[in-house]
Design an enzyme around this catalytic site. Structure first.
Site, mmCIF file in Angstrom:
data_model
loop_
_atom_site.group_PDB
_atom_site.id
_atom_site.type_symbol
_atom_site.label_atom_id
_atom_site.label_comp_id
_atom_site.label_asym_id
_atom_site.label_seq_id
_atom_site.Cartn_x
_atom_site.Cartn_y
_atom_site.Cartn_z
ATOM 1 N N SER A 86 0.825 -1.203 0.000
ATOM 2 C CA SER A 86 0.000 0.000 0.000
ATOM 3 C C SER A 86 0.866 1.261 0.000
ATOM 4 O O SER A 86 1.655 1.463 -0.919
ATOM 5 C CB SER A 86 -0.968 -0.055 1.187
ATOM 6 O OG SER A 86 -2.017 0.853 1.034
ATOM 7 N N ASP A 142 -10.102 -4.153 -4.648
ATOM 8 C CA ASP A 142 -9.319 -3.094 -4.012
ATOM 9 C C ASP A 142 -9.420 -1.833 -4.851
ATOM 10 O O ASP A 142 -9.172 -1.878 -6.060
ATOM 11 C CB ASP A 142 -7.854 -3.558 -3.922
ATOM 12 C CG ASP A 142 -6.924 -2.551 -3.274
ATOM 13 O OD1 ASP A 142 -7.381 -1.462 -2.867
ATOM 14 O OD2 ASP A 142 -5.724 -2.859 -3.172
ATOM 15 N N HIS A 195 -8.127 -5.142 -0.381
ATOM 16 C CA HIS A 195 -6.947 -4.444 0.108
ATOM 17 C C HIS A 195 -6.555 -4.992 1.477
ATOM 18 O O HIS A 195 -7.405 -5.337 2.293
ATOM 19 C CB HIS A 195 -7.227 -2.945 0.201
ATOM 20 C CG HIS A 195 -5.998 -2.105 0.363
ATOM 21 N ND1 HIS A 195 -5.180 -1.794 -0.686
ATOM 22 C CD2 HIS A 195 -5.443 -1.540 1.451
ATOM 23 C CE1 HIS A 195 -4.185 -1.051 -0.260
ATOM 24 N NE2 HIS A 195 -4.313 -0.891 1.056
#
Length: 342
Positions: free
Chosen positions: A183, A281, A311
């Site tokens: 991320s 995601d 995610h």
């Protein structure tokens, strides 16, 4: 970027909606989202930022795999350009020496540049160290809102240089250093790969797990998956409101390597990449687009698209059995880059 403290009811997949995957949500992920929704905990983006940091730290181990034992775990500090001591945690799965150095993964945790730490990603780093038979250096770069852009990127760059300078002393092989992150940490790993190229350093891989790469969060997946899949549009903007020093910084390639300023980072000559994306995601499309950008620049890329995942799924292995395969794929990519493929 997300925390397991917020979610809303998932909506069904539909091939007719741009940005939605064509396959259904993994059943264990769907059940997990339902459990989280029924818990009715406040979403992270409505919390005071300090409370959000605490909530993320408490929630992180709940869904993750059990931490694997290590030969050694050392907490160190790296001196940043402004004199700040950047905490780093060094994992070693076995003893290393100058005669038998280990490869190393430099890892940047996720958390939207606002939450997360070496503690929240401890189990993931231990897994990578144990299964890839490498050292892992987990980096506690500075977070917003106390430290805003570009502090996190500068911390990442400073650790990058330190690692290459100190690798031999640490028992690591300077010719086998990889960069990784999930991320927001994936964003930092992409920036480090570009900075390494510019600095004459030669990492062997960038391991990017659902990385953030775009400036405006305006892809089809951001639109279609804005609610219901743990990481929401409101949460993303909350993170960035605490990280960005000014709106124009969205166009800085260190924040948006894909398209910041229109063309993003020049990625020609960067090290090979392994990129994991999740179908459900919001960041899915920018991960795919970054893989395309790298390929167009002549960089070798492997794109792993986990269509039924959400995610942060790399940290849900305790409840989602399919995560084990993604872990194995990432480890295989590291071993191939390190020349230790089994």
């Amino acid at each position: 970027m997300s925390a397991v403290t917020s979610a809303s009811s998932a909506v069904p997949a539909s091939q007719s909606v741009a940005g939605m995957p064509a396959v259904p949500l993994d059943p264990q992920v769907a059940a997990l989202l339902d459990l989280i929704a029924r818990a009715k905990r406040p979403p992270i983006h409505v919390m005071d930022v300090e409370d959000a940091k605490i909530a993320y730290e408490k929630s992180a181990p709940i869904l993750d795999i059990s931490p694997l034992p290590m030969h050694a775990v050392d907490d160190l500090h790296v001196c940043a350009r402004d004199g700040h001591g950047i905490p780093v945690r060094l994992y070693a799965p076995r003893e290393a020496s100058w005669a038998d150095p280990l490869p190393m993964l430099v890892y940047f945790h996720g958390g939207g540049f606002t939450v997360g730490s070496v503690n929240s990603h401890d189990a993931l780093c231990r897994m990578q160290a144990a299964h890839a038979d490498c050292m892992v250096l987990s980096v506690d770069y500075r977070l917003g809102p106390q430290w805003r852009f570009p502090t996190a990127a500068n911390d990442a760059f400073d650790v990058l240089h330190w690692v290459f300078e100190e690798a031999a002393r640490l028992g690591a092989d300077p010719a086998r250093i990889a960069l990784g992150g999930d991320s927001a940490g994936g964003t930092l790993a992409t920036a480090c790969a570009v900075h390494a190229r510019d600095s004459g350093l030669a990492p062997v891989l960038q391991l990017l797990i659902y990385p953030g790469t775009c400036a405006r969060q305006d892809t089809p997946s951001h639109g279609a998956l804005a609610e219901g899949y743990l990481l929401t549009a409101d949460m993303i903007q909350w993170f960035f409101s605490h990280y960005l020093d000014q709106e124009s910084s969205r166009d800085d390639w260190r924040f948006a390597p894909l398209d910041g300023g229109g063309s993003g980072a020049d990625v020609r000559g960067c090290c090979p990449a392994w990129i994991a994306v999740a179908g459900y995601d919001p960041l899915h499309d920018e991960g795919v687009a970054y893989a395309d950008k790298l390929r167009a620049a002549g960089v070798t890329v492997t794109l792993a698209d986990y269509a039924g995942m959400i995610h942060d799924f790399f940290k849900m292995g305790r409840f989602v059995p399919a995560v084990a395969q993604a872990h194995a794929d990432a480890v295989a990519a590291l071993r191939t880059a390190f020349g230790t493929a089994q």
